[in-house]
Motif scaffolding. Structure first.
Motif, PDB file in Angstrom:
ATOM      1  N   LEU A  48      29.968  47.839 -34.367  1.00 50.74           N
ATOM      2  CA  LEU A  48      31.295  47.939 -34.993  1.00 50.74           C
ATOM      3  C   LEU A  48      31.485  49.299 -35.651  1.00 50.74           C
ATOM      4  O   LEU A  48      32.563  49.900 -35.560  1.00 50.74           O
ATOM      5  CB  LEU A  48      31.490  46.814 -36.017  1.00 50.74           C
ATOM      6  CG  LEU A  48      31.721  45.418 -35.454  1.00 50.74           C
ATOM      7  CD1 LEU A  48      31.732  44.380 -36.579  1.00 50.74           C
ATOM      8  CD2 LEU A  48      33.036  45.376 -34.698  1.00 50.74           C
ATOM      9  N   LYS A  49      30.442  49.781 -36.324  1.00 55.64           N
ATOM     10  CA  LYS A  49      30.529  51.087 -36.980  1.00 55.64           C
ATOM     11  C   LYS A  49      30.739  52.187 -35.940  1.00 55.64           C
ATOM     12  O   LYS A  49      31.588  53.072 -36.118  1.00 55.64           O
ATOM     13  CB  LYS A  49      29.259  51.354 -37.775  1.00 55.64           C
ATOM     14  CG  LYS A  49      29.284  52.652 -38.536  1.00 55.64           C
ATOM     15  CD  LYS A  49      28.005  52.847 -39.324  1.00 55.64           C
ATOM     16  CE  LYS A  49      28.032  54.196 -40.038  1.00 55.64           C
ATOM     17  NZ  LYS A  49      26.771  54.458 -40.740  1.00 55.64           N
ATOM     18  N   ALA A  50      29.984  52.130 -34.836  1.00 55.67           N
ATOM     19  CA  ALA A  50      30.148  53.121 -33.768  1.00 55.67           C
ATOM     20  C   ALA A  50      31.551  53.047 -33.173  1.00 55.67           C
ATOM     21  O   ALA A  50      32.174  54.081 -32.891  1.00 55.67           O
ATOM     22  CB  ALA A  50      29.091  52.903 -32.686  1.00 55.67           C
ATOM     23  N   GLU A  51      32.058  51.828 -33.015  1.00 53.77           N
ATOM     24  CA  GLU A  51      33.409  51.650 -32.476  1.00 53.77           C
ATOM     25  C   GLU A  51      34.454  52.244 -33.423  1.00 53.77           C
ATOM     26  O   GLU A  51      35.387  52.919 -32.989  1.00 53.77           O
ATOM     27  CB  GLU A  51      33.653  50.155 -32.266  1.00 53.77           C
ATOM     28  CG  GLU A  51      34.923  49.836 -31.503  1.00 53.77           C
ATOM     29  CD  GLU A  51      35.038  48.343 -31.258  1.00 53.77           C
ATOM     30  OE1 GLU A  51      36.048  47.774 -31.704  1.00 53.77           O
ATOM     31  OE2 GLU A  51      34.121  47.769 -30.642  1.00 53.77           O
ATOM     32  N   ARG A  52      34.289  51.996 -34.727  1.00 52.66           N
ATOM     33  CA  ARG A  52      35.221  52.564 -35.717  1.00 52.66           C
ATOM     34  C   ARG A  52      35.152  54.084 -35.719  1.00 52.66           C
ATOM     35  O   ARG A  52      36.184  54.760 -35.791  1.00 52.66           O
ATOM     36  CB  ARG A  52      34.920  52.024 -37.114  1.00 52.66           C
ATOM     37  CG  ARG A  52      35.427  50.615 -37.356  1.00 52.66           C
ATOM     38  CD  ARG A  52      35.347  50.256 -38.830  1.00 52.66           C
ATOM     39  NE  ARG A  52      33.996  50.327 -39.368  1.00 52.66           N
ATOM     40  CZ  ARG A  52      33.135  49.327 -39.450  1.00 52.66           C
ATOM     41  NH1 ARG A  52      33.500  48.135 -39.032  1.00 52.66           N
ATOM     42  NH2 ARG A  52      31.936  49.505 -39.958  1.00 52.66           N
ATOM     43  N   GLU A  53      33.936  54.625 -35.627  1.00 47.70           N
ATOM     44  CA  GLU A  53      33.790  56.082 -35.599  1.00 47.70           C
ATOM     45  C   GLU A  53      34.428  56.673 -34.346  1.00 47.70           C
ATOM     46  O   GLU A  53      35.076  57.717 -34.414  1.00 47.70           O
ATOM     47  CB  GLU A  53      32.314  56.464 -35.674  1.00 47.70           C
ATOM     48  CG  GLU A  53      31.707  56.239 -37.041  1.00 47.70           C
ATOM     49  CD  GLU A  53      30.200  56.483 -37.068  1.00 47.70           C
ATOM     50  OE1 GLU A  53      29.603  56.733 -35.994  1.00 47.70           O
ATOM     51  OE2 GLU A  53      29.640  56.415 -38.178  1.00 47.70           O
ATOM     52  N   ALA A  54      34.257  55.994 -33.215  1.00 45.34           N
ATOM     53  CA  ALA A  54      34.876  56.474 -31.979  1.00 45.34           C
ATOM     54  C   ALA A  54      36.398  56.421 -32.091  1.00 45.34           C
ATOM     55  O   ALA A  54      37.093  57.351 -31.665  1.00 45.34           O
ATOM     56  CB  ALA A  54      34.400  55.636 -30.794  1.00 45.34           C
TER      57      ALA A  54
END
Length: 144
Positions: free
Chosen positions: A49-55
């Motif tokens: 989720l964090k990687a998705e938000r950062e992307a």
């Protein structure tokens, strides 16, 4: 066999024997929290989720940067068009204002200057500029 503790009687029963009996009756202590596999799965989900938000944040920043570049280019084009219009307007204005000056030069100056230049080409003096100046002073139609 286990017997439930007897309730009643005189005063409060001692606690330690009751706790021992409770441990025996209930059995070994159990942990009802998440298992290590569940903890790892939750951490992986949070990382995803964090990687998705950062992307998504990076994509939004790139989109905004592209919008800003497009806006700057639009403003630059508008400024160029405005400057071209100003240049054209100034040129038209200069031409309109120069008409009376051209008329005056053609009527009053050019005929006398042409005669002086013809005289310079006939005589071929050592200093043609000085000769032309002297000739114009001598043949000034205004002073005659």
């Amino acid at each position: 066999e286990l017997e439930p503790p007897a309730l009643g009687g005189g005063g409060p029963p001692p606690m330690e024997p009751l706790l021992v009996q409770a441990r025996i009756y209930l059995g070994k202590a159990r942990n009802y929290g998440p298992t290590p596999a569940e903890v790892k799965a939750r951490e992986e989900r949070q990382a995803a989720l964090k990687a998705e938000r950062e992307a998504a944040t990076a994509a939004e920043a790139e989109r905004r940067a592209e919008e800003m570049r497009a806006e700057r280019e639009r403003l630059r084009q508008a400024e160029l068009a405005r400057q071209e219009e100003l240049t054209r307007h100034e040129k038209d204005l200069l031409e309109a204002r120069s008409v009376p000056l051209r008329s005056y030069l053609m009527a009053e100056v050019i005929p006398t200057l042409t005669e002086g230049l013809i005289e310079v080409t006939k005589v071929r003096p050592e200093d043609p500029v000085d000769y032309l100046a002297e000739w114009l002073f001598k043949n000034n139609p205004v002073l005659e």
